[in-house]
Design an enzyme around this catalytic site. Structure first.
Site, PDB file in Angstrom:
ATOM      1  N   HIS A  30       0.774  -1.226  -0.020  1.00 49.81           N
ATOM      2  CA  HIS A  30       0.130  -0.082   0.029  1.00 49.81           C
ATOM      3  C   HIS A  30       0.785   1.320  -0.096  1.00 49.81           C
ATOM      4  O   HIS A  30       2.043   1.146   0.358  1.00 49.81           O
ATOM      5  CB  HIS A  30      -0.925  -0.101   1.159  1.00 49.81           C
ATOM      6  N   ASP A  47       2.379   1.794   3.405  1.00 46.58           N
ATOM      7  CA  ASP A  47       3.334   0.661   3.904  1.00 46.58           C
ATOM      8  C   ASP A  47       4.451   1.342   3.467  1.00 46.58           C
ATOM      9  O   ASP A  47       5.532   0.971   4.145  1.00 46.58           O
ATOM     10  CB  ASP A  47       3.101  -0.713   3.068  1.00 46.58           C
ATOM     11  N   GLU A  77      -8.731  -4.559  -8.279  1.00 47.25           N
ATOM     12  CA  GLU A  77      -9.217  -5.703  -7.622  1.00 47.25           C
ATOM     13  C   GLU A  77     -10.590  -5.574  -7.001  1.00 47.25           C
ATOM     14  O   GLU A  77     -10.814  -4.692  -6.092  1.00 47.25           O
ATOM     15  CB  GLU A  77      -8.126  -5.801  -6.354  1.00 47.25           C
ATOM     16  N   GLU A 112      -8.636 -12.061  -6.694  1.00 44.59           N
ATOM     17  CA  GLU A 112      -8.434 -12.578  -5.355  1.00 44.59           C
ATOM     18  C   GLU A 112      -9.498 -13.749  -5.232  1.00 44.59           C
ATOM     19  O   GLU A 112     -10.799 -13.762  -5.380  1.00 44.59           O
ATOM     20  CB  GLU A 112      -8.611 -11.596  -4.195  1.00 44.59           C
ATOM     21  N   HIS A 140     -12.599 -13.370  -3.006  1.00 44.33           N
ATOM     22  CA  HIS A 140     -13.565 -12.191  -3.654  1.00 44.33           C
ATOM     23  C   HIS A 140     -14.460 -12.923  -4.589  1.00 44.33           C
ATOM     24  O   HIS A 140     -15.449 -12.670  -4.688  1.00 44.33           O
ATOM     25  CB  HIS A 140     -12.685 -11.008  -3.956  1.00 44.33           C
ATOM     26  N   ASP A 169     -14.553 -11.976   4.623  1.00 48.39           N
ATOM     27  CA  ASP A 169     -13.450 -12.253   3.747  1.00 48.39           C
ATOM     28  C   ASP A 169     -12.383 -12.729   4.669  1.00 48.39           C
ATOM     29  O   ASP A 169     -11.725 -12.162   5.475  1.00 48.39           O
ATOM     30  CB  ASP A 169     -12.700 -10.756   3.368  1.00 48.39           C
ATOM     31  N   ASP A 197      -9.447 -14.892   3.871  1.00 44.73           N
ATOM     32  CA  ASP A 197      -7.910 -14.952   3.747  1.00 44.73           C
ATOM     33  C   ASP A 197      -7.344 -16.259   4.258  1.00 44.73           C
ATOM     34  O   ASP A 197      -6.228 -16.042   4.847  1.00 44.73           O
ATOM     35  CB  ASP A 197      -7.322 -13.563   4.276  1.00 44.73           C
ATOM     36  N   ASP A 224      -2.532 -13.610  -0.604  1.00 45.34           N
ATOM     37  CA  ASP A 224      -3.132 -12.780   0.413  1.00 45.34           C
ATOM     38  C   ASP A 224      -3.651 -13.508   1.482  1.00 45.34           C
ATOM     39  O   ASP A 224      -5.008 -13.780   1.498  1.00 45.34           O
ATOM     40  CB  ASP A 224      -4.031 -11.882  -0.394  1.00 45.34           C
TER      41      ASP A 224
HETATM   42 MN   LIG Z   1      -9.293 -10.931   0.986  1.00 48.46          MN
END
Ligand SMILES: [Mn+2]
Length: 339
Positions: A49, A52, A172, A208, A211, A246, A248, A278
């Site tokens: 990001h 980040d 995304e 993803e 998603h 979500d 992950d 991810d």
């Molecule tokens: Mn996710």
């Protein structure tokens, strides 16, 4: 065998285990410490990001210095930056969304911050900008104009394409969470927008797994569709246990067959982009085990690559020709069971 794939993850994938119902349960590792884990785990690149890299409120000179410092660490660690994503979902001026906010001043903030993400990408050496349109949606339909909203997203994409003639935009998409309803809920929605953009060649998607599953789709079909358009430029592989938040989860940890479908499609297409994992550690994970989910996801992916490569394609062709999909199913499932 592994040389075909380059693996990446983001610093957020080593986390403290906090969730909406409880505080951190593991210490927050400094970014530089996380970066030292990458090569040890068999990873090659870092997803980032904008904040980040350095805080979002730093001025031009501070940002330039912050980028140079991170770039040096990446070079020293033998890592590359895969992409930069403007984090348009945490700041007070993005409460009502970024590009689709009703406030003109807030939309301006989102555009300026996105341009700054492009500057950061240039300084750390990547041309890929990922747009996770986290808050471009609504809790109630009448809050914003749903016909104007995609126009505003398209205008933002075009603004970025014009701002830098070299960058690529990767959408995304996610159907819900944090919003109730997202304006562009699936990769297919963003792909349509790509063709309306000022430079379709520089617009594609990052897909993803979780998603797609949240949208009720098999990730491998979303991935295959983007590959057909030659617009699959990155992936976030993980897993997801049904239609809930979500999760992950580690790649392949819920539905091995579904994970195999994804690997089989990527293998058949000779996909050349990065394999972003991810994934999030369980809240119960002890600090000394907090990168296992990354190593495990990579190992499961590579094991499924072996399985995909062991499939006898002439046998598949024969069973297709005979329309004997029952035998084809058993063949694949037995392969997954190690036969
Ligand atoms: Mn996710």
């Amino acid at each position: 065998m592994t040389r075909n794939y380059r693996f990446t993850f983001g610093p957020w994938n080593i986390g403290t285990g906090s969730d909406p119902f409880g505080p951190p349960v593991r210490p927050d590792l400094p970014f530089a410490v996380k970066l030292r884990e990458y090569k040890k785990l068999g990873f090659d690149g870092v997803q980032l990001h904008d904040d980040d890299v350095c805080p979002a409120d730093w001025n031009v000179e501070q940002t330039r210095r912050g980028c140079a410092e991170l770039k040096k660490i990446l070079v020293d660690e033998g890592l590359f930056a895969e992409f930069v994503a403007p984090r348009l979902w945490e700041h007070a001026q993005t409460i009502d969304g970024g590009y689709t906010a009703n406030s003109e001043a807030d939309r301006r903030y989102a555009l300026d911050r996105s341009k700054r993400a492009v500057d950061i990408a240039n300084m750390i050496g990547t041309r890929d900008i990922v747009l996770w349109l986290a808050r471009e949606g609504t809790y109630i339909r009448e809050a914003k104009c749903p016909i104007e909203a995609p126009r505003r997203i398209l205008d933002a994409v075009n603004m970025l394409l014009a701002y830098d003639k070299n960058i690529r935009i990767l959408g995304e998409m996610k159907p819900n969470e944090p919003m109730d309803q997202a304006y562009l809920p699936t990769p297919g929605h963003f792909l349509a927008l790509c063709y309306k953009s000022a430079d379709p060649k520089r617009c594609g998607v990052l897909i993803e797994s979780a998603h797609s599953i949240l949208a009720g789709l098999d990730p491998s079909d979303d991935i295959a569709y983007a590959l057909f358009h030659e617009k699959l430029w990155s992936v976030h592989l993980n897993d997801q246990n049904g239609l809930k938040y979500d999760q992950d989860k580690s790649f392949g940890s819920v539905d091995l067959r579904r994970a195999f479908n994804t690997v089989w499609v990527l293998e058949r297409a000779k996909y050349g982009g990065c394999i972003g994992l991810d994934v999030k550690a369980m809240r119960t994970t002890k600090p000394e085990h907090q990168v296992k989910h990354l190593a495990n996801s990579r190992a499961i992916f590579l094991r499924l690559v072996e399985v995909a490569r062991s499939i006898d394609s002439s046998k598949v062709e024969r069973l297709r020709a005979e329309r004997d999909y029952e035998s084809l199913e058993l063949y694949i499932v037995e392969k997954l069971m190690g036969k």
